[in-house]
Motif scaffolding. Structure first.
Motif, PDB file in Angstrom:
ATOM      1  N   ALA A   7       0.844  -1.200   0.000  1.00  0.00           N
ATOM      2  CA  ALA A   7       0.000   0.000   0.000  1.00  0.00           C
ATOM      3  C   ALA A   7       0.873   1.241   0.000  1.00  0.00           C
ATOM      4  N   LYS A   8       0.526   2.160  -0.880  1.00  0.00           N
ATOM      5  CA  LYS A   8       1.260   3.419  -0.997  1.00  0.00           C
ATOM      6  C   LYS A   8       0.380   4.548  -0.472  1.00  0.00           C
ATOM      7  N   LEU A   9       0.994   5.454   0.280  1.00  0.00           N
ATOM      8  CA  LEU A   9       0.273   6.641   0.702  1.00  0.00           C
ATOM      9  C   LEU A   9       0.496   7.735  -0.336  1.00  0.00           C
ATOM     10  N   ARG A  10      -0.558   8.468  -0.615  1.00  0.00           N
ATOM     11  CA  ARG A  10      -0.447   9.589  -1.550  1.00  0.00           C
ATOM     12  C   ARG A  10      -1.489  10.632  -1.186  1.00  0.00           C
ATOM     13  N   ASP A  11      -1.342  11.810  -1.773  1.00  0.00           N
ATOM     14  CA  ASP A  11      -2.312  12.871  -1.541  1.00  0.00           C
ATOM     15  C   ASP A  11      -3.596  12.568  -2.301  1.00  0.00           C
ATOM     16  N   TYR A  12      -4.691  12.903  -1.660  1.00  0.00           N
ATOM     17  CA  TYR A  12      -6.029  12.771  -2.236  1.00  0.00           C
ATOM     18  C   TYR A  12      -6.169  13.672  -3.458  1.00  0.00           C
ATOM     19  N   VAL A  13      -6.892  13.195  -4.450  1.00  0.00           N
ATOM     20  CA  VAL A  13      -7.308  14.029  -5.582  1.00  0.00           C
ATOM     21  C   VAL A  13      -8.834  13.939  -5.677  1.00  0.00           C
ATOM     22  N   PRO A  14      -9.489  14.959  -6.230  1.00  0.00           N
ATOM     23  CA  PRO A  14     -10.958  14.969  -6.251  1.00  0.00           C
ATOM     24  C   PRO A  14     -11.578  13.702  -6.876  1.00  0.00           C
ATOM     25  N   GLN A  15     -10.871  13.086  -7.793  1.00  0.00           N
ATOM     26  CA  GLN A  15     -11.399  11.862  -8.414  1.00  0.00           C
ATOM     27  C   GLN A  15     -11.514  10.706  -7.417  1.00  0.00           C
ATOM     28  N   ASP A  16     -10.893  10.845  -6.239  1.00  0.00           N
ATOM     29  CA  ASP A  16     -10.959   9.805  -5.208  1.00  0.00           C
ATOM     30  C   ASP A  16     -12.237   9.876  -4.384  1.00  0.00           C
ATOM     31  N   ALA A  17     -13.051  10.913  -4.556  1.00  0.00           N
ATOM     32  CA  ALA A  17     -14.158  11.186  -3.633  1.00  0.00           C
ATOM     33  C   ALA A  17     -15.072   9.979  -3.411  1.00  0.00           C
ATOM     34  N   ALA A  18     -15.557   9.377  -4.476  1.00  0.00           N
ATOM     35  CA  ALA A  18     -16.517   8.278  -4.321  1.00  0.00           C
ATOM     36  C   ALA A  18     -15.868   7.071  -3.656  1.00  0.00           C
TER      37      ALA A  18
END
Length: 165
Positions: free
Chosen positions: A6-17
């Motif tokens: 598992a990689k941690l990354r910053d959220y992007v709006p496409q991740d919302a759902a």
């Protein structure tokens, strides 16, 4: 599912759902404990809106979101029972299938690193004893109960802080 990948990354709006679905899955085991589960569930599915006030870190495994957490920095909008100067951790969520492999700790550490980046001497969160995995983890990481926080849909919460530096 191997969480070591598992990689941690910053959220992007496409991740919302997908993030909303992770939050819902993470809290599903508690649905009979909250007095108004439909209202609670509706809020969980909107976890992505926390990006408006703060930074969301997500955990992705093989292209699928399996966890997330929101970091709300000093003097950003937050609930009134928090000191406005405190950075806070909100909505640490890990899907049931991805639990037990240190992902919650990694996501919490990502928030602590941001608080240190922001020069804060403290970080805070609120949680409840029903979170019988998260609460002991927070305590092991050095968080200390400060006082009660307002109930959420009939479930008692406490306010916890950790000194930094």
């Amino acid at each position: 599912m191997s969480m070591t990948t598992a990689k941690l990354r910053d959220y992007v709006p496409q991740d919302a759902a997908a993030l909303g679905n992770v939050a819902l899955a993470a809290f599903e085991q508690f649905k009979d404990t909250y007095s108004d589960w439909p209202a609670m569930a509706a809020g969980l599915t909107r976890m992505g809106t926390l990006a408006e006030a703060g930074e969301i870190v997500v955990a992705e495994d093989d292209g699928r979101l399996v966890g997330g957490v929101a970091y709300i920095g000093p003097h950003k909008p937050k609930a009134g029972f928090f000191d406005p100067a405190w950075p806070i951790i909100r909505m640490l969520v890990v899907t049931p299938l991805a639990r037990g492999q240190g992902l919650g700790r990694r996501l919490t550490e990502a928030c602590i690193q941001r608080a240190e980046r922001d020069g804060s001497p403290i970080i805070a969160l609120h949680t409840t004893p029903i979170m019988d995995v998260a609460l002991p983890m927070y305590l092991r990481m050095g968080f200390v109960r400060l006082r009660a926080a307002p109930d959420i849909h009939g479930v008692p919460y406490g306010l916890y802080t950790k000194a930094l530096g």
